[in-house]
Design an enzyme around this catalytic site. Sequence first.
Site, PDB file in Angstrom:
ATOM      1  N   THR A  57       1.982   5.436  -5.273  1.00 26.16           N
ATOM      2  CA  THR A  57       1.258   5.984  -4.109  1.00 26.16           C
ATOM      3  C   THR A  57       0.600   7.338  -4.371  1.00 26.16           C
ATOM      4  O   THR A  57      -0.334   7.707  -3.661  1.00 26.16           O
ATOM      5  CB  THR A  57       2.216   6.162  -2.915  1.00 26.16           C
ATOM      6  N   CYS A  89       3.685  15.301   3.991  1.00 23.92           N
ATOM      7  CA  CYS A  89       3.129  14.095   4.605  1.00 23.92           C
ATOM      8  C   CYS A  89       4.150  13.557   5.610  1.00 23.92           C
ATOM      9  O   CYS A  89       5.318  13.961   5.591  1.00 23.92           O
ATOM     10  CB  CYS A  89       2.886  13.052   3.524  1.00 23.92           C
ATOM     11  N   HIS A 102       9.207   7.513 -13.025  1.00 23.22           N
ATOM     12  CA  HIS A 102       9.264   8.036 -11.646  1.00 23.22           C
ATOM     13  C   HIS A 102      10.107   7.115 -10.775  1.00 23.22           C
ATOM     14  O   HIS A 102      10.019   5.897 -10.869  1.00 23.22           O
ATOM     15  CB  HIS A 102       7.847   8.158 -11.074  1.00 23.22           C
ATOM     16  N   GLU A 156       9.911   6.322  -7.719  1.00 27.35           N
ATOM     17  CA  GLU A 156       9.147   5.375  -6.881  1.00 27.35           C
ATOM     18  C   GLU A 156       8.798   4.117  -7.691  1.00 27.35           C
ATOM     19  O   GLU A 156       8.948   2.990  -7.209  1.00 27.35           O
ATOM     20  CB  GLU A 156       7.862   6.032  -6.360  1.00 27.35           C
ATOM     21  N   SER A 209       7.183  17.528  -8.744  1.00 29.50           N
ATOM     22  CA  SER A 209       6.457  16.722  -7.764  1.00 29.50           C
ATOM     23  C   SER A 209       5.179  16.167  -8.392  1.00 29.50           C
ATOM     24  O   SER A 209       4.285  16.913  -8.794  1.00 29.50           O
ATOM     25  CB  SER A 209       6.116  17.589  -6.547  1.00 29.50           C
ATOM     26  N   HIS A 262      10.689  15.923  -3.748  1.00 23.21           N
ATOM     27  CA  HIS A 262      10.637  16.745  -4.948  1.00 23.21           C
ATOM     28  C   HIS A 262      10.336  18.190  -4.573  1.00 23.21           C
ATOM     29  O   HIS A 262       9.270  18.710  -4.857  1.00 23.21           O
ATOM     30  CB  HIS A 262       9.592  16.191  -5.915  1.00 23.21           C
ATOM     31  N   SER A 312       5.247  17.218  -0.638  1.00 22.56           N
ATOM     32  CA  SER A 312       6.648  17.518  -0.312  1.00 22.56           C
ATOM     33  C   SER A 312       6.864  19.010  -0.056  1.00 22.56           C
ATOM     34  O   SER A 312       7.992  19.494  -0.057  1.00 22.56           O
ATOM     35  CB  SER A 312       7.571  17.005  -1.425  1.00 22.56           C
ATOM     36  N   ASN A 339       2.622  14.437  -7.122  1.00 26.49           N
ATOM     37  CA  ASN A 339       1.327  14.650  -6.472  1.00 26.49           C
ATOM     38  C   ASN A 339       0.885  16.111  -6.553  1.00 26.49           C
ATOM     39  O   ASN A 339      -0.312  16.395  -6.551  1.00 26.49           O
ATOM     40  CB  ASN A 339       1.322  14.096  -5.040  1.00 26.49           C
ATOM     41  N   HIS A 377      11.039   7.899  -1.535  1.00 24.80           N
ATOM     42  CA  HIS A 377      10.403   7.196  -2.658  1.00 24.80           C
ATOM     43  C   HIS A 377      10.751   5.718  -2.699  1.00 24.80           C
ATOM     44  O   HIS A 377      10.194   4.978  -3.509  1.00 24.80           O
ATOM     45  CB  HIS A 377      10.827   7.826  -3.984  1.00 24.80           C
TER      46      HIS A 377
HETATM   47  S1  SF4 Z   1       3.268  10.767  -0.523  1.00 25.71           S
HETATM   48 FE1  SF4 Z   1       4.887   9.225  -0.559  1.00 25.71          FE
HETATM   49  S2  SF4 Z   1       6.169   9.752   1.173  1.00 25.71           S
HETATM   50 FE2  SF4 Z   1       4.206  10.755   1.514  1.00 25.71          FE
HETATM   51  S3  SF4 Z   1       2.991   9.339   2.755  1.00 25.71           S
HETATM   52 FE3  SF4 Z   1       2.493   8.991   0.595  1.00 25.71          FE
HETATM   53  S4  SF4 Z   1       3.864   7.343   0.031  1.00 25.71           S
HETATM   54 FE4  SF4 Z   1       4.684   8.207   1.878  1.00 25.71          FE
END
Ligand code: SF4
Length: 294
Positions: A163, A12, A124, A126, A221, A39, A265, A223, A74
Amino acid sequence: MKVSLASALGTCFGVEDAINLALEPQFKGELTIVGQLVHNSQVNESLKKNGVSVVSGIDKIDQIKTKKVMITAHGAADKMKEKLTDAGLIVYDASCPLVMRVHKTIKSMVEKDYYPVVIGQDEHVEVKGIVGDLDDYIVVGSEEDLDKLRATGKRKFGIVSQTTQQLEKVEHLVKKIREMDCVDEVAFVNTICQPTRDRQIAVRDLAEQVDLMIVIGGYNSSNTKKLVQVCDERNVEAHHIEADSQLEKQWFINKKHIGITAGTSTPEYIINKVHSAILDIAEELDARKTQPVH
Ligand code: SF4
């Protein structure tokens, strides 16, 4: 065998900006990152090669040997940043603006007298940054944590999410909170970031079409793990890998359509390597099928 990439995948802008900042020539050999910048072990390895040091967290402040330090994508609590400045260090902040939006949102809820609740993983980095400046708060990871709200004795709750949480999970937990008899008022701001949403939607669409999904990203990671979870929920076989060397040919036998996705990531070059390795496997298995039988 068909091979398809998810329509949104990989790094991202928040992570990309953070990596680019850390790799700027001005920092070569003179920068320490506090915590993992992203990550992803390969990215962290290449940062090390560029002379960038890493300490695991603020508690390792005594191990910092450089004058310049960097906060990761983060984000971090203001208290932590102050601690670093007070130690005489120059702080470069690579916090993603979408993480900072969560910090601002929860602080403004507290100012309006809402009791702060974060939906996410309490361990985490974040989440630690989001709650790090708050006196009181609750982190809700699952329905089991909902009783903590009752224990506060408060009736007005302000909710944000980490997020990278899964959309349905967050919406479900907010609904449960709204239904609690001890709750009078809920202010909820859905702070799942757009790149995370795009990747979740894309993996869902692709999961409907494939019989095997390869999910690329760091094992730690958050996500990336969520992407695997989306496939599990749809009973689509999914394998989480960090690099092309981990692909196993047997996963692909008798499969018709392979999907590829990657966490926020995971850099493009890693995705490309995995994609081309899968195309090679597909070609080899297809060729075996079409070989004449003697
Ligand atoms: S995943 Fe985390 S670093 Fe990437 S855009 Fe979303 S908030 Fe920002």
